[in-house]
Design an enzyme around this catalytic site. Structure first.
Site, PDB file in Angstrom:
ATOM      1  N   HIS A 173       0.798   0.538 -13.287  1.00 54.21           N
ATOM      2  CA  HIS A 173       1.599  -0.637 -13.638  1.00 54.21           C
ATOM      3  C   HIS A 173       3.071  -0.228 -13.606  1.00 54.21           C
ATOM      4  CE1 HIS A 173       2.349  -4.557 -15.421  1.00 54.21           C
ATOM      5  NE2 HIS A 173       3.267  -3.960 -16.163  1.00 54.21           N
ATOM      6  N   ASP A 184      -4.434  -5.225 -18.232  1.00 51.73           N
ATOM      7  CA  ASP A 184      -3.345  -4.346 -18.721  1.00 51.73           C
ATOM      8  C   ASP A 184      -3.549  -3.809 -20.142  1.00 51.73           C
ATOM      9  OD1 ASP A 184      -1.903  -4.445 -16.392  1.00 51.73           O
ATOM     10  OD2 ASP A 184      -0.412  -5.873 -17.107  1.00 51.73           O
ATOM     11  N   GLY A 191       0.794  -1.234   0.000  1.00 55.19           N
ATOM     12  CA  GLY A 191       0.000   0.000   0.000  1.00 55.19           C
ATOM     13  C   GLY A 191       0.822   1.278   0.000  1.00 55.19           C
ATOM     14  N   SER A 192       2.026   1.238  -0.568  1.00 58.59           N
ATOM     15  CA  SER A 192       2.819   2.475  -0.580  1.00 58.59           C
ATOM     16  C   SER A 192       2.201   3.503  -1.529  1.00 58.59           C
ATOM     17  CB  SER A 192       4.282   2.196  -0.936  1.00 58.59           C
ATOM     18  OG  SER A 192       4.404   1.801  -2.276  1.00 58.59           O
ATOM     19  N   ASN A 193       1.573   3.056  -2.609  1.00 59.63           N
ATOM     20  CA  ASN A 193       0.871   4.006  -3.487  1.00 59.63           C
ATOM     21  C   ASN A 193      -0.325   4.616  -2.768  1.00 59.63           C
ATOM     22  OD1 ASN A 193       1.907   4.311  -6.381  1.00 59.63           O
ATOM     23  ND2 ASN A 193       2.136   2.120  -6.004  1.00 59.63           N
ATOM     24  N   ASN A 195      -5.511   2.191 -13.146  1.00 59.96           N
ATOM     25  CA  ASN A 195      -4.558   1.289 -12.493  1.00 59.96           C
ATOM     26  C   ASN A 195      -3.156   1.827 -12.711  1.00 59.96           C
ATOM     27  OD1 ASN A 195      -3.536  -1.172 -11.293  1.00 59.96           O
ATOM     28  ND2 ASN A 195      -3.023  -1.871 -13.359  1.00 59.96           N
TER      29      ASN A 195
END
Ligand code: GRF
Length: 206
Positions: A110, A151, A13-15, A108
């Site tokens: 990536h 993606d 969960g660093s983002n 999202n």
């Protein structure tokens, strides 16, 4: 206009933390209204608790059917007035019903420059291993729309990161993550300012 965000995350969960901080410091006008994880041990849920943000552990395994699982997600999004969804290290596919309901409002991140190093098996450290093995000199991070195919949604923003000769997958992952933490708030701002247009699966930034 500030958005009511739901962040889906399965991992550290660093983002998520970077987005919460951007919200608290006013770099974005949106706020994280809800965090959902399929993984009860996810660091993302601890971070949500730390910042007093509502969070839910919702996993398909806890429901008899996919339909009930999806219905519970949709109920929760409605309850918290969520109008935009961010995936940040979420390891599951969202049900097509959710994707349809939030068409062009799910994005999202990536950890590579899509379409390179995306698709099946390209997640986590595997992405950076593949980049190092391919002797790439530039990698980076991509923010893209989420559609029904993994993606493959239109690219919204990318940030390049240099691959240094001494890099291994781990050192590269760390550098790319730092770029991700800057990129996600930038992408959110574009949506707040209504600068993103989509036509025929192509993104135009005003
Ligand atoms: C990030 O590298 C992101 O690009 C990918 O999963 C990772 C999540 O990291 N989709 P964190 O949980 O936000 O630290």
């Amino acid at each position: 206009m500030g958005l009511n965000l739901c962040v889906f995350a399965s991992g550290s969960g660093s983002n998520l933390k970077a987005i919460i901080k951007a919200s608290l410091t006013g770099r974005i006008n949106s706020r994280v209204s809800l965090v959902i994880s399929n993984n009860s041990g996810a660091g993302a849920l601890k971070t949500a608790a730390e910042y007093n943000i509502p969070y839910l552990h919702l996993s398909q395994k806890l429901f008899a059917t996919q339909k009930e699982f999806t219905a519970e997600i949709l109920r929760s999004l409605k309850k918290h007035k969520v109008n935009f969804i961010l995936l940040a290290g979420y390891m599951k596919m969202l049900d097509p019903v959710i994707i349809k309901k939030f068409r062009n409002r799910i994005i999202n991140i990536h950890p590579a420059l899509l379409p390179k190093f995306g698709g099946k098996g390209m997640y986590g450290i595997h992405v950076h291993e593949a980049v190092v093995a391919a002797n790439e000199q530039i990698t980076g991070a991509t923010i893209h729309f989420v559609n029904e195919v993994y993606d493959s949604g239109a690219v919204i923003l990318q940030k390049q990161v240099r691959v240094k000769p001494a890099d291994d997958a781990e050192s590269l992952q760390k550098r790319v993550l730092r770029a991700e933490h800057k990129l996600y708030p930038e992408a959110i701002r574009l949506f707040e300012e209504k600068r993103v247009r989509v036509r025929k699966n192509k993104v135009f930034i005003k």
